[in-house]
Enzyme design. Structure first.
Site, PDB file in Angstrom:
ATOM      1  N   SER A   6       0.805  -1.220   0.000  1.00  0.00           N
ATOM      2  CA  SER A   6       0.000   0.000   0.000  1.00  0.00           C
ATOM      3  C   SER A   6       0.844   1.279   0.000  1.00  0.00           C
ATOM      4  CB  SER A   6      -0.947   0.013   1.202  1.00  0.00           C
ATOM      5  OG  SER A   6      -0.231   0.276   2.379  1.00  0.00           O
ATOM      6  N   LYS A  15       1.753   4.496   7.184  1.00  0.00           N
ATOM      7  CA  LYS A  15       0.855   5.396   6.451  1.00  0.00           C
ATOM      8  C   LYS A  15       1.536   6.746   6.309  1.00  0.00           C
ATOM      9  CE  LYS A  15      -3.135   2.907   6.589  1.00  0.00           C
ATOM     10  NZ  LYS A  15      -3.818   2.415   5.404  1.00  0.00           N
TER      11      LYS A  15
END
Lengths: 143, 427
Positions: free
Chosen positions: A64, A101
């Protein structure tokens, strides 16, 4: 290999120092004209670790963050002592797991974003609503 | 009293092993957690949630295990590499706040600090925040004029969340201090336990307050200078200086419980050889030699039949760190091993240690093995190529010997092995 456990004292906030390496091989018997300038080899610890007490290495699992240059299997150098800022790549605690993230801090609130549109954003009202484990400073990417 | 007088801070990590486990596995947060001793024997560290379940320190795992599921209790085997690295980080960080640091144990250290009462309490808070931020370890800080009182202040800080983890003894009002000292038994004082406690109780000294009010001269005469110092320290007179490094370690112990009991002499021969070589390596690394070796073994305390606790004490022919001599000395235990009895632990201890090379023995007494440098050679090879690459005779080279420690529930060695790094999810 003992990259982060070496018994070196690295001062907090130490800035990168330029180091001269021994430039040429010299015939035996002669004192090297360069030896007065030789100050030790390039040291990756010194370059990558600003504070040995707060620096940890984590392994990335998943794709991701691929578009941020962080691939599955890469190692991230994470400093727990850094203040997370808008745009920082952070390791945050989500559902009891460490998660990578990108942090977005705006007037509207705080968002944890993946670098891949297929993964949903995680929005919270304020930074205090998140548990930030540390701030990633480097990615050891396998090329 | 001058405001800038030397103060002593005791910094101590809360539930150290459990906190170290949680720092890398946030899913453990809020769950009852116990860390087990060597060989998964008993609970050595309990998280507050585990304490609330009524699990006590030292409770054997086999007694807790049947109810673990129902309680949602998580157990971890001791992960000494992780704890050692975390401890080193904490101590290095503490060293930045005082040039005067005495590492007292894996999770506590005394620091010499100076300043006004507000300044030292402020420093205590700064330290607490820094250790939490950099290393992820919660600590409490006790500050006082003496080490003994700093211990008490630390304990008070732990038990009173309202203090925010920092307590300066002299900043408490005198009534509260007396009340606290009157409530705590003498056994809560640093260095008082067991027989000493019973003797004090017999004299009517039961609380810390009573001990602090005892006549120091009487205490010295009837007990010891050490206890007199404790009395004076409780009154605020520093008697135990900070030691930069504890010199003169006077013994080294190598001992373990076995995952499966040992029952035969050949197995013991192998185990004792391994310990003797470990002792030799450790002695060599610290430039020490031993004069006495003790070897011992024992059956489990939970096994009421077949009680056997043999031990031998072997004076060595000369101070030595030679693996051959130490191995031979350790094997003196073998005749005392009863065949067929299930031994749960064994170990060796070397004592009467002295720096090597202080005294050159006369030639007839030099040790042929030492002359050939076998010890240093073995140590050099193990350092270069790893432990278990070379060994003497009986210890053998097989890895994963079946008597080695059981650590079935060990977490990854997150900070010391590339293949055990914490995983950060990106999916």
């Amino acid at each position: 290999m003992g990259v982060i456990i070496g018994p070196r004292v690295i001062e907090a906030g130490l800035s990168l120092r330029l180091v001269l390496i021994s430039p040429v091989a010299v015939a035996a018997g002669f004192p090297s004209p360069a030896q007065d300038y030789f100050d030790g080899r390039i040291d990756l610890n010194e370059h990558l670790i600003k504070d040995i007490t707060s620096t940890y290495i984590v392994r990335v699992s998943g794709d991701s963050m691929e578009q941020a240059g962080i691939s599955d299997g890469d190692e991230l150098i994470v400093n727990r002592a850094l203040e997370p800022r808008d745009g920082s790549v952070v390791v945050a605690v989500l559902d009891g797991e460490l998660t990578v993230k990108r942090l977005k801090i705006t007037a509207a609130g705080v968002v944890l974003q993946a670098a891949n549109p297929l993964y949903p954003d995680i929005s919270v009202p304020a930074l205090a609503d998140l548990t930030i484990w540390g701030v990633a400073t480097r990615c050891l990417h396998h090329v | 009293m001058s405001e800038a007088r030397q103060q002593i801070a005791l910094v101590d990590v809360n539930c150290f092993y459990a906190s170290a486990e949680r720092a890398f596995d946030p899913s453990l947060e809020g769950k009852p957690l116990v860390v087990l001793s060597n060989n998964d024997g008993c609970a050595v560290t309990r998280s507050p949630e585990a304490k609330a379940l009524g699990i006590s320190t030292g409770e054997p795992w086999f007694k807790i295990a049947p109810r673990a599921k129902e309680w949602g209790l998580v157990a971890r085997s001791s992960n000494y590499e992780l704890y050692g690295d975390i401890s080193a980080r904490v101590m290095e960080l503490l060293g930045r706040y005082s040039a005067w640091l005495e590492v007292y144990s894996i999770d506590e250290a005394f620091l010499g600090i100076k300043g006004s009462p507000d300044q030292v309490v402020g420093l205590g808070r700064t330290i607490r925040t820094a250790v939490q931020r950099n290393v992820g370890m919660p600590v409490c800080v006790g500050i006082a004029a003496t080490k003994t009182l700093a211990k008490l202040a630390n304990r008070w800080a732990k038990n009173n969340p309202a203090l925010g983890g920092v307590c300066r003894w002299e900043s408490m009002d005198p009534e509260s201090r007396e009340l606290l000292m009157a409530r705590l038994p003498v056994s809560e004082v640093w260095g008082v336990a067991g027989r000493l406690e019973r003797r004090l109780n017999a004299m009517g000294i039961c609380s810390i307050l009573e001990l602090s009010r005892a006549d120091p001269v009487m205490v010295r005469d009837r007990f010891s200078v050490v206890l007199m110092r404790t009395v004076l320290e409780l009154r605020g007179t520093p008697c135990l200086p900070l030691e930069e490094e504890r010199v003169g370690r006077d013994q080294l112990i190598f001992s373990r419980s076995f995952s499966t009991p040992l029952t035969s002499v050949p197995e013991f021969r192998q185990v004792l050889s391994v310990y003797a070589q470990q002792a030799s390596a450790r002695l060599a690394r610290h430039h020490l030699q031993a004069k006495v070796l003790t070897a011992f073994a024992g059956t489990s305390h939970y096994n009421p039949k077949d009680k056997s606790f043999p031990s031998v004490c072997v004076p060595l022919p000369m101070p030595t760190s030679d693996p051959v001599l130490l191995t031979r000395a350790a094997h003196a235990l073998l005749p005392a091993i009863q065949d067929g009895v299930k031994y749960a632990r064994a170990g060796i201890m070397v004592t009467d240690l002295r720096p090597s090379g202080n005294q050159q023995p006369l030639e007839p007494f030099t040790n042929p093995h030492e002359e050939r440098g076998i010890g240093p050679l073995v140590e050099q090879i193990s350092r270069k190529y790893g432990r278990s690459t070379i060994g003497l005779g009986f210890a053998g080279l097989r890895s994963g010997l079946d008597w080695s420690m059981k650590r079935g529930m060990r977490s990854p060695r997150y900070t010391t092995h590339w293949d055990e790094l914490p995983v950060a999810r990106a999916n």
